[in-house]
Design a protein around this motif. Structure first.
Motif, PDB file in Angstrom:
ATOM      1  N   LYS A 104       0.840  -1.204   0.000  1.00  0.00           N
ATOM      2  CA  LYS A 104       0.000   0.000   0.000  1.00  0.00           C
ATOM      3  C   LYS A 104       0.874   1.252   0.000  1.00  0.00           C
ATOM      4  O   LYS A 104       0.667   2.180  -0.796  1.00  0.00           O
ATOM      5  CB  LYS A 104      -0.926   0.001   1.212  1.00  0.00           C
ATOM      6  CG  LYS A 104      -1.760   1.275   1.369  1.00  0.00           C
ATOM      7  CD  LYS A 104      -2.644   1.194   2.610  1.00  0.00           C
ATOM      8  CE  LYS A 104      -3.474   2.459   2.789  1.00  0.00           C
ATOM      9  NZ  LYS A 104      -2.651   3.638   3.122  1.00  0.00           N
ATOM     10  N   ALA A 105       1.866   1.283   0.874  1.00  0.00           N
ATOM     11  CA  ALA A 105       2.750   2.440   0.952  1.00  0.00           C
ATOM     12  C   ALA A 105       3.574   2.605  -0.323  1.00  0.00           C
ATOM     13  O   ALA A 105       3.771   3.725  -0.810  1.00  0.00           O
ATOM     14  CB  ALA A 105       3.677   2.308   2.170  1.00  0.00           C
ATOM     15  N   TYR A 153       2.727   1.632  -3.347  1.00  0.00           N
ATOM     16  CA  TYR A 153       1.840   2.099  -4.415  1.00  0.00           C
ATOM     17  C   TYR A 153       1.569   3.589  -4.282  1.00  0.00           C
ATOM     18  O   TYR A 153       1.513   4.327  -5.274  1.00  0.00           O
ATOM     19  CB  TYR A 153       0.537   1.311  -4.384  1.00  0.00           C
ATOM     20  CG  TYR A 153       0.608  -0.024  -5.095  1.00  0.00           C
ATOM     21  CD1 TYR A 153       1.783  -0.761  -5.140  1.00  0.00           C
ATOM     22  CD2 TYR A 153      -0.511  -0.555  -5.720  1.00  0.00           C
ATOM     23  CE1 TYR A 153       1.847  -1.978  -5.784  1.00  0.00           C
ATOM     24  CE2 TYR A 153      -0.463  -1.776  -6.374  1.00  0.00           C
ATOM     25  CZ  TYR A 153       0.723  -2.485  -6.411  1.00  0.00           C
ATOM     26  OH  TYR A 153       0.782  -3.695  -7.063  1.00  0.00           O
ATOM     27  N   GLU A 154       1.383   4.050  -3.067  1.00  0.00           N
ATOM     28  CA  GLU A 154       1.122   5.477  -2.876  1.00  0.00           C
ATOM     29  C   GLU A 154       2.324   6.313  -3.322  1.00  0.00           C
ATOM     30  O   GLU A 154       2.156   7.392  -3.895  1.00  0.00           O
ATOM     31  CB  GLU A 154       0.772   5.747  -1.414  1.00  0.00           C
ATOM     32  CG  GLU A 154      -0.618   5.231  -1.058  1.00  0.00           C
ATOM     33  CD  GLU A 154      -0.929   5.266   0.421  1.00  0.00           C
ATOM     34  OE1 GLU A 154       0.027   5.371   1.233  1.00  0.00           O
ATOM     35  OE2 GLU A 154      -2.124   5.186   0.776  1.00  0.00           O
ATOM     36  N   ARG A 155       3.532   5.806  -3.098  1.00  0.00           N
ATOM     37  CA  ARG A 155       4.725   6.506  -3.585  1.00  0.00           C
ATOM     38  C   ARG A 155       4.787   6.475  -5.108  1.00  0.00           C
ATOM     39  O   ARG A 155       5.209   7.454  -5.746  1.00  0.00           O
ATOM     40  CB  ARG A 155       5.986   5.877  -2.985  1.00  0.00           C
ATOM     41  CG  ARG A 155       6.155   6.143  -1.490  1.00  0.00           C
ATOM     42  CD  ARG A 155       7.536   5.723  -1.002  1.00  0.00           C
ATOM     43  NE  ARG A 155       7.767   4.284  -1.103  1.00  0.00           N
ATOM     44  CZ  ARG A 155       7.485   3.405  -0.141  1.00  0.00           C
ATOM     45  NH1 ARG A 155       6.936   3.817   0.998  1.00  0.00           N
ATOM     46  NH2 ARG A 155       7.749   2.120  -0.312  1.00  0.00           N
ATOM     47  N   TRP A 163       2.243   6.416  -7.270  1.00  0.00           N
ATOM     48  CA  TRP A 163       1.299   7.403  -7.837  1.00  0.00           C
ATOM     49  C   TRP A 163       1.842   8.820  -7.660  1.00  0.00           C
ATOM     50  O   TRP A 163       1.717   9.650  -8.564  1.00  0.00           O
ATOM     51  CB  TRP A 163      -0.079   7.302  -7.184  1.00  0.00           C
ATOM     52  CG  TRP A 163      -0.630   5.919  -7.041  1.00  0.00           C
ATOM     53  CD1 TRP A 163      -1.276   5.407  -5.953  1.00  0.00           C
ATOM     54  CD2 TRP A 163      -0.617   4.848  -8.002  1.00  0.00           C
ATOM     55  NE1 TRP A 163      -1.640   4.108  -6.170  1.00  0.00           N
ATOM     56  CE2 TRP A 163      -1.252   3.734  -7.422  1.00  0.00           C
ATOM     57  CE3 TRP A 163      -0.113   4.730  -9.294  1.00  0.00           C
ATOM     58  CZ2 TRP A 163      -1.403   2.529  -8.082  1.00  0.00           C
ATOM     59  CZ3 TRP A 163      -0.255   3.518  -9.960  1.00  0.00           C
ATOM     60  CH2 TRP A 163      -0.897   2.440  -9.360  1.00  0.00           C
ATOM     61  N   GLN A 164       2.421   9.077  -6.512  1.00  0.00           N
ATOM     62  CA  GLN A 164       2.977  10.408  -6.268  1.00  0.00           C
ATOM     63  C   GLN A 164       4.087  10.716  -7.264  1.00  0.00           C
ATOM     64  O   GLN A 164       4.145  11.808  -7.837  1.00  0.00           O
ATOM     65  CB  GLN A 164       3.496  10.496  -4.837  1.00  0.00           C
ATOM     66  CG  GLN A 164       3.999  11.886  -4.459  1.00  0.00           C
ATOM     67  CD  GLN A 164       4.455  11.939  -3.012  1.00  0.00           C
ATOM     68  OE1 GLN A 164       4.914  10.940  -2.445  1.00  0.00           O
ATOM     69  NE2 GLN A 164       4.327  13.099  -2.393  1.00  0.00           N
ATOM     70  N   GLU A 219      -3.238  11.999  -9.003  1.00  0.00           N
ATOM     71  CA  GLU A 219      -4.176  12.074  -7.889  1.00  0.00           C
ATOM     72  C   GLU A 219      -4.878  10.712  -7.814  1.00  0.00           C
ATOM     73  O   GLU A 219      -5.538  10.302  -8.765  1.00  0.00           O
ATOM     74  CB  GLU A 219      -5.208  13.175  -8.124  1.00  0.00           C
ATOM     75  CG  GLU A 219      -6.306  13.228  -7.070  1.00  0.00           C
ATOM     76  CD  GLU A 219      -7.486  14.086  -7.461  1.00  0.00           C
ATOM     77  OE1 GLU A 219      -8.469  14.122  -6.697  1.00  0.00           O
ATOM     78  OE2 GLU A 219      -7.450  14.706  -8.541  1.00  0.00           O
ATOM     79  N   ALA A 220      -4.710  10.015  -6.719  1.00  0.00           N
ATOM     80  CA  ALA A 220      -5.264   8.667  -6.598  1.00  0.00           C
ATOM     81  C   ALA A 220      -5.793   8.451  -5.192  1.00  0.00           C
ATOM     82  O   ALA A 220      -5.280   9.031  -4.232  1.00  0.00           O
ATOM     83  CB  ALA A 220      -4.213   7.614  -6.937  1.00  0.00           C
ATOM     84  N   TYR A 221      -6.812   7.610  -5.080  1.00  0.00           N
ATOM     85  CA  TYR A 221      -7.437   7.335  -3.793  1.00  0.00           C
ATOM     86  C   TYR A 221      -7.373   5.836  -3.485  1.00  0.00           C
ATOM     87  O   TYR A 221      -7.557   5.002  -4.380  1.00  0.00           O
ATOM     88  CB  TYR A 221      -8.896   7.795  -3.787  1.00  0.00           C
ATOM     89  CG  TYR A 221      -9.041   9.289  -3.913  1.00  0.00           C
ATOM     90  CD1 TYR A 221      -8.933  10.107  -2.794  1.00  0.00           C
ATOM     91  CD2 TYR A 221      -9.258   9.887  -5.156  1.00  0.00           C
ATOM     92  CE1 TYR A 221      -9.047  11.486  -2.903  1.00  0.00           C
ATOM     93  CE2 TYR A 221      -9.370  11.264  -5.279  1.00  0.00           C
ATOM     94  CZ  TYR A 221      -9.271  12.052  -4.142  1.00  0.00           C
ATOM     95  OH  TYR A 221      -9.357  13.413  -4.255  1.00  0.00           O
ATOM     96  N   TYR A 222      -7.132   5.544  -2.250  1.00  0.00           N
ATOM     97  CA  TYR A 222      -7.134   4.166  -1.745  1.00  0.00           C
ATOM     98  C   TYR A 222      -8.574   3.799  -1.435  1.00  0.00           C
ATOM     99  O   TYR A 222      -9.247   4.493  -0.666  1.00  0.00           O
ATOM    100  CB  TYR A 222      -6.270   4.095  -0.496  1.00  0.00           C
ATOM    101  CG  TYR A 222      -6.149   2.741   0.148  1.00  0.00           C
ATOM    102  CD1 TYR A 222      -5.559   1.675  -0.516  1.00  0.00           C
ATOM    103  CD2 TYR A 222      -6.598   2.530   1.449  1.00  0.00           C
ATOM    104  CE1 TYR A 222      -5.420   0.439   0.081  1.00  0.00           C
ATOM    105  CE2 TYR A 222      -6.463   1.297   2.066  1.00  0.00           C
ATOM    106  CZ  TYR A 222      -5.878   0.254   1.377  1.00  0.00           C
ATOM    107  OH  TYR A 222      -5.753  -0.976   1.986  1.00  0.00           O
ATOM    108  N   PHE A 255      -6.770   1.207  -5.964  1.00  0.00           N
ATOM    109  CA  PHE A 255      -6.376   2.604  -6.087  1.00  0.00           C
ATOM    110  C   PHE A 255      -7.035   3.149  -7.342  1.00  0.00           C
ATOM    111  O   PHE A 255      -6.918   2.556  -8.419  1.00  0.00           O
ATOM    112  CB  PHE A 255      -4.858   2.735  -6.189  1.00  0.00           C
ATOM    113  CG  PHE A 255      -4.131   2.294  -4.942  1.00  0.00           C
ATOM    114  CD1 PHE A 255      -3.803   3.208  -3.956  1.00  0.00           C
ATOM    115  CD2 PHE A 255      -3.794   0.966  -4.756  1.00  0.00           C
ATOM    116  CE1 PHE A 255      -3.138   2.800  -2.804  1.00  0.00           C
ATOM    117  CE2 PHE A 255      -3.124   0.550  -3.617  1.00  0.00           C
ATOM    118  CZ  PHE A 255      -2.798   1.472  -2.629  1.00  0.00           C
TER     119      PHE A 255
END
Length: 557
Positions: A177-178, A180-182, A184-185, A190-193, A209
């Protein structure tokens, strides 16, 4: 490095394909990034492959950072693997035979093959393990559309974690999860979990996501208060309360000639459609099951797959007659002997349902009294439902699914006999997770969120080139030192040295969308300056050739 447009295969177009609706579809084709070979089949041209591979490298770096070990598995896999998992029956699975008549599958994901290899893990001392690869996937998609958004063949990064217990799986899941968030950044997204359904992947839990996009083929469901996000297939909502008729002590038959739809039934009886139930008969292999939802609701196919634990198909008309003794418009739960899965919305109250004979329905059907189902959330949440977190209003908006992460648990390891010896000497099944990202879909999402009426605005991290040098005709000798200086400084440079009008070159530069454009015109000869423009801002600024490298470095961050 320096690339020259006069030598590149860079077939830009003035008009988009006639069937293109999504912005990413139009611009990626017009910009010479991709070309269609067949329905849902795309070639990445040189410009597009550069972007794709930059996305791949970002993904690779972030998965490596959490302990991923990259490998590569075959696209052609024996059908026995899919028979073992039970996924061979899924309609989107591509199947083929070799010349000897042996059955094979072209996978849409590689859980089976990865679990096959995981059988070589023997001891808890070897755990945890995290394996991943970038591999071609095949999907028998019935309605490919939207350029790279819904395709039949694609490259996917799929990673797989193997742990000794649920606590280990939770740790692997959170690490992904962490990561993937990096990702997208770094891709400028702009992405939502979001909550998601496991569906045909199996397992007990999954999350996704999603990137908001006007042309998105998925739907993001969110609370107006910002405290709940879900994929459309998984979204949970609280529906409005039905307006029930007076309760009955037992079901009561009512003749309903020619009434086969919920709308017609509600109108015929003068009742709220929410006070009716809708029967959805399905087959799991050879086993019939009746799914039951409220009349004004839609069935979530993904939720039902997750609830049933395996794929299903709708019953045929002949099968419906054989099981229920009636046609599809008169089916209900009373008196049937097959398994029934009822939506949670049917737990309380009395509903009108089919009587299992043509032209008749039953009033006052009550779960628990008149039939005994298992309950599950299998309805599709609707815009306007109440949020399960705060009671606020749910809102729907188009979005693109970027990635999906699954807690598979022991779904595959038990089937494949993938076990290990724990420190207590007991043999236990591996606890698995699965994690996917499509670089092509990510690329399309970036375009959806970063474009204007002139073309694409690539974030610097994924742009095909850092700097696009546009050479005004006659200024070629002044462009070479500019390109050399930028390349020596470590930038990837595209030089438009074609024999074309300045206006055509500017239009193509805006369409292709490199983050910085440098125009080499008369001023380069007159006073040693060039014009620099950030694609996302659209304003020219004159700088000296000597200051160019530092200025570009500043603008690219």
């Amino acid at each position: 490095m320096i690339a020259r447009a006069s030598q590149l295969f860079l077939p830009t177009l003035r008009e988009p394909p006639a069937d293109a609706e999504a912005a990413s579809h139009k611009l990626l084709v017009r910009g010479g990034f991709i070309r269609q070979v067949g329905a849902g089949l795309w070639t990445f041209l040189p410009l597009g492959w550069r972007v794709h591979q930059k996305v791949v490298q970002i993904i690779r770096e972030e998965i490596d950072a959490i302990g991923g070990q990259e490998m590569l598995e075959p696209v052609l896999t024996p059908a026995e693997l899919w028979e073992t998992s039970g996924r061979i029956r899924i309609p989107i699975v591509f199947k083929l035979k070799d010349r000897a008549g042996r059955d094979f599958v072209l996978p849409f994901s590689h859980e089976e093959t990865m679990t096959f290899h995981a059988r070589e893990l023997q001891s808890y001392k070897q755990l945890p393990q995290l394996w991943y690869h970038f591999s071609t996937k095949e999907r028998d998609e019935p309605r490919p559309r939207g350029g790279l958004l819904r395709v039949r063949e694609f490259i996917m990064k799929d990673s797989y974690s193997f742990d000794r217990d649920e606590a280990g799986l939770d740790k692997s899941f959170d690490a992904h999860k962490a990561a993937y968030e990096r990702i997208w950044q770094r891709c400028g997204l702009e992405a939502y979990y979001v909550e998601a359904e496991s569906g045909i992947m199996g397992g007990r839990e999954s999350s996704g996501f999603m990137a908001p996009a006007a042309s998105g083929e998925n739907v993001l469901v969110r609370c107006e208060n910002g405290d709940y996000y879900a994929d459309y297939d998984a979204a949970r909502g609280i529906p409005r309360a039905p307006e029930f008729p007076e309760p009955l002590e037992q079901p009561e038959e009512v003749e309903t000639p020619g009434v086969t739809t919920i709308e017609a039934l509600a109108e015929f009886l003068g009742i709220d459609p929410a006070a009716t139930s809708k029967a959805m008969p399905v087959m799991i292999g050879e086993r019939p099951v009746l799914a039951l939802i409220r009349g004004d609701d839609r069935l979530s196919e993904e939720k039902l797959v997750t609830t049933l634990g395996e794929a299903y198909r709708p019953m045929t008309d002949e099968e419906i007659r054989a099981v229920f003794g009636a046609g599809g418009g008169s089916l209900g739960p009373v008196g049937v002997t097959i398994d029934i899965v009822a939506d949670e919305a049917l737990r309380e109250g009395q509903f009108v349902g089919g009587a299992n004979r043509d032209g008749w329905h039953l009033r006052g059907v009550q779960a628990g009294r008149d039939y005994n189902p298992s309950f599950a959330d299998i309805r599709q949440a609707n815009q306007g439902d109440a949020c399960v977190v705060c009671g606020g209003r749910l809102i729907e908006q188009p979005a693109i699914e970027l990635g999906h992460i699954f807690k598979l648990g022991t779904f595959y390891s038990v089937r494949f006999g993938a076990t290990f010896l724990d420190e207590d000497g007991e043999e236990k099944p591996l606890v698995m997770g699965s994690y996917g990202i499509g670089p092509g879909r990510t690329m399309a999402a970036i375009v959806e969120q970063h474009h204007d009426e002139r073309g694409i605005q690539w974030p610097a991290s994924v742009a095909p080139y850092d700097v696009h040098v546009v050479v005004i005709p006659g200024m070629e000798e002044h462009a070479q030192p500019v390109a050399d200086a930028l390349s020596t400084a470590g930038f990837d440079v595209l030089v438009d040295d074609r024999d074309a009008r300045a206006g055509e070159k500017f239009a193509d530069a805006d369409l292709i969308g490199c983050p910085v454009r440098v125009t080499v015109g008369r001023k380069a000869a007159e006073d040693g300056t060039v014009d620099i423009r950030e694609r996302a801002k659209g304003e020219d600024k004159a700088v000296s050739v000597g200051e160019l490298v530092s200025t570009v470095r500043e603008k690219l961050g």
